[in-house]
Design a protein around this motif. Structure first.
Motif, mmCIF file in Angstrom:
data_model
loop_
_atom_site.group_PDB
_atom_site.id
_atom_site.type_symbol
_atom_site.label_atom_id
_atom_site.label_comp_id
_atom_site.label_asym_id
_atom_site.label_seq_id
_atom_site.Cartn_x
_atom_site.Cartn_y
_atom_site.Cartn_z
ATOM 1 N N CYS A 283 -8.359 -10.539 -12.010
ATOM 2 C CA CYS A 283 -7.047 -9.892 -11.967
ATOM 3 C C CYS A 283 -6.233 -10.195 -13.226
ATOM 4 O O CYS A 283 -6.147 -11.354 -13.668
ATOM 5 C CB CYS A 283 -6.287 -10.356 -10.731
ATOM 6 N N GLU B 212 -6.833 -5.023 -11.553
ATOM 7 C CA GLU B 212 -6.506 -5.588 -10.243
ATOM 8 C C GLU B 212 -7.492 -6.692 -9.856
ATOM 9 O O GLU B 212 -8.293 -7.149 -10.660
ATOM 10 C CB GLU B 212 -6.461 -4.469 -9.200
ATOM 11 N N ASP B 213 -7.461 -7.085 -8.588
ATOM 12 C CA ASP B 213 -8.115 -8.306 -8.140
ATOM 13 C C ASP B 213 -9.633 -8.187 -8.016
ATOM 14 O O ASP B 213 -10.334 -9.199 -7.997
ATOM 15 C CB ASP B 213 -7.525 -8.724 -6.788
ATOM 16 N N THR C 19 -11.826 -7.269 -3.234
ATOM 17 C CA THR C 19 -10.557 -6.767 -2.719
ATOM 18 C C THR C 19 -10.617 -5.253 -2.555
ATOM 19 O O THR C 19 -11.219 -4.553 -3.369
ATOM 20 C CB THR C 19 -9.427 -7.131 -3.705
ATOM 21 N N HIS D 205 0.191 1.249 -1.808
ATOM 22 C CA HIS D 205 1.429 0.634 -1.357
ATOM 23 C C HIS D 205 2.594 1.588 -1.619
ATOM 24 O O HIS D 205 2.682 2.186 -2.697
ATOM 25 C CB HIS D 205 1.666 -0.692 -2.075
ATOM 26 N N ALA E 240 -8.552 -13.991 -1.927
ATOM 27 C CA ALA E 240 -7.599 -13.367 -1.000
ATOM 28 C C ALA E 240 -7.940 -11.903 -0.819
ATOM 29 O O ALA E 240 -8.558 -11.280 -1.688
ATOM 30 C CB ALA E 240 -6.168 -13.512 -1.521
ATOM 31 N N TRP F 295 -5.421 -9.590 0.110
ATOM 32 C CA TRP F 295 -4.200 -8.865 -0.247
ATOM 33 C C TRP F 295 -3.911 -7.695 0.702
ATOM 34 O O TRP F 295 -3.176 -6.779 0.361
ATOM 35 C CB TRP F 295 -4.259 -8.354 -1.685
ATOM 36 N N ARG G 225 3.505 -11.200 -0.583
ATOM 37 C CA ARG G 225 2.522 -10.124 -0.446
ATOM 38 C C ARG G 225 1.582 -10.280 0.743
ATOM 39 O O ARG G 225 0.629 -9.515 0.878
ATOM 40 C CB ARG G 225 1.726 -9.993 -1.743
ATOM 41 N N THR G 226 1.814 -11.250 1.605
ATOM 42 C CA THR G 226 0.966 -11.392 2.782
ATOM 43 C C THR G 226 1.470 -10.559 3.953
ATOM 44 O O THR G 226 0.785 -10.449 4.969
ATOM 45 C CB THR G 226 0.879 -12.863 3.223
ATOM 46 N N ARG H 226 2.756 -2.183 2.830
ATOM 47 C CA ARG H 226 1.494 -2.572 2.232
ATOM 48 C C ARG H 226 0.277 -2.204 3.085
ATOM 49 O O ARG H 226 -0.854 -2.577 2.772
ATOM 50 C CB ARG H 226 1.492 -4.076 1.959
#
Length: 441
Positions: A152, A185-186, A236, A241, A306, A308, A320-321, A335
């Motif tokens: 990321c 991104e992740d 991920t 979003h 994670a 996400w 962000r959780t 999200r």
């Protein structure tokens, strides 16, 4: 009235893609030469609705006429010289078609205005993977060097994909969308490219246009751009979003200097958030409308550490959780959506749920918690989400926003489509089943 012919002439357009999407978000279009632009604007262009896909028609039904919205006219010469897109509102026998996602969103926006005198602004974060097919047909990351355990924001990964990312960024800025960031991104091979918020209809149009642009520009470089929620089990997933805010005229409704909960939000904002939370399970059928969606929201973690993706309908501050994140006092970030979401339906359903919260003055509970009430986890599969949808009159009402007294049932039709999609998936025998059961008994 904006004149398509004038817009086409000014932009040196020679062909127009008259475009709309079905309930699954499939982009459907006819290529109209500029010589026929007058007929396009005055009469629209016809489609056999059943052939379009999931849009509520049978083979016996009359033509679906795509009526262009000239305000959505978008020249895309970076795809093909002289090409432009115009988003359309499908009509049948002279009336807006209630199964058309753009028509549904228009109706929910009218309901929001009629009920509370409010309008909305929406921003969208579009995530996707860039892939290639290996010689054996398997999908692999398009950039072979993109293999870090935590990729990321990696500057090197962004630089190696510079040509593609820059092409998409230039396109967005030439169109006046205000691209302000492009990042890795992740997940390995995963990217996000952002543009400024706008009214809901414009943002939904831009999400559809951006998916088209990203896909076409990726193909030019022999890559596959996918918005599939979770193409790899250990990476991920890709979200969509949505950043939502409400306005009364030119005045923002969400901020408040008198907020004991500490997020800087007004009572209206909290009630809106409470409505979204109360209807979260039903919303997931729209925000995550594919079988694959629930591989994303069901993930506990990934190789990066994670997922996400929210698993419970909670809300909090810049965290962000949560299902709803509140990054600042002007907006909430929803999200739960993913790359398979139809942006028109996702925005319409979210606004419908939030409006219910305002009309009933709902309380979202304690920030970051459940206020002593245990909230069930989000649906574990598409079938569970469909069950929640069919039991929720508010979210169904948002999908049925344009039916009027026609007797048509969009929500029921959509739920049926998604149930069939799950059962078609469930009928397949997977490698996991063979490995687990072949010699187990």
């Amino acid at each position: 009235m904006t004149d398509l012919a004038t817009l086409a002439e000014k932009s040196e357009t020679t062909f127009i893609l008259a475009l709309f999407v079905d309930l699954n978000g499939k982009p459907c279009a006819k290529l109209v030469p500029v010589e026929a632009v007058h007929a396009l604007q005055t009469e629209g262009v016809g489609f056999a609705g059943y052939a379009v896909g999931s849009i509520g028609q049978e083979p016996k039904d009359p033509d679906l006429m795509a009526i262009p919205d000239p305000t959505s006219f978008t020249p895309v010469p970076f795809i093909k010289e002289g090409l432009a897109i115009v988003h359309c509102d499908p009509h049948v026998e002279g009336k807006p078609w209630p199964f058309a996602p753009r028509v549904i969103l228009r109706s929910v926006l009218q309901r929001l205005h009629d009920s509370q005198g409010l309008s909305a602004s929406v921003g969208a974060e579009v995530e996707y993977f860039l892939l290639r097919r290996a010689a054996d047909g398997t999908l692999v990351t398009a950039d072979p060097g993109d293999n870090a355990a935590q990729p990321c924001y990696d500057a090197r990964g962004v630089t190696r994909m510079y040509d593609h990312l820059a092409a998409v960024s230039r396109a967005m800025n030439e169109l006046g969308w205000g691209n302000y960031a492009n990042d890795h991104e992740d997940g390995n091979g995963q990217f996000e490219q952002n543009f400024e918020h706008a009214d809901p209809l414009t943002t939904a149009d831009r999400v559809i246009t951006l998916r088209y642009l990203v896909s076409m520009l990726a193909e030019e470089r022999d890559m596959i751009a996918t918005f599939m929620p979770k193409p790899f089990g250990d990476r991920t997933g890709s979200g969509l979003h949505l950043h939502l805010s409400l306005w009364r005229g030119e005045a923002p409704v969400f901020p408040s200097e008198d907020d004991a909960r500490g997020l800087g939000l007004s009572g209206t904002a909290y009630a809106f958030a409470a409505g979204v939370l109360e209807h979260a399970s039903a919303l997931q059928a729209v925000l995550g409308p594919s079988v694959n969606s629930y591989k994303r929201t069901g993930a506990v973690s990934t190789t990066s550490g994670a997922s996400w993706a929210p698993r419970f309908p909670t809300y909090g501050g810049n965290d962000r959780t949560h299902f709803i994140r509140v990054p600042d006092a002007h907006r909430i970030e929803l999200r739960g959506g993913d790359g398979s979401a139809n942006p028109y339906l996702a925005i319409a359903a979210a606004l419908g749920a939030g409006l219910d919260g305002i009309e009933r003055d709902l309380d979202p509970g304690t920030v970051g918690g459940d206020n002593g009430v245990t909230r069930a986890s989000l649906p574990r599969t598409l079938l569970h989400a469909v069950d929640a949808l069919t039991a929720d009159p508010v979210v169904c009402g948002a999908l049925d926003a344009a039916v009027g007294d026609s007797g048509l049932e969009v929500a029921s039709y959509f739920a049926g489509l998604k149930s069939e999609e799950f059962l078609a998936y469930h009928s397949q025998v997977s490698a996991w089943e063979v490995e687990r059961y072949l010699t187990a008994y």
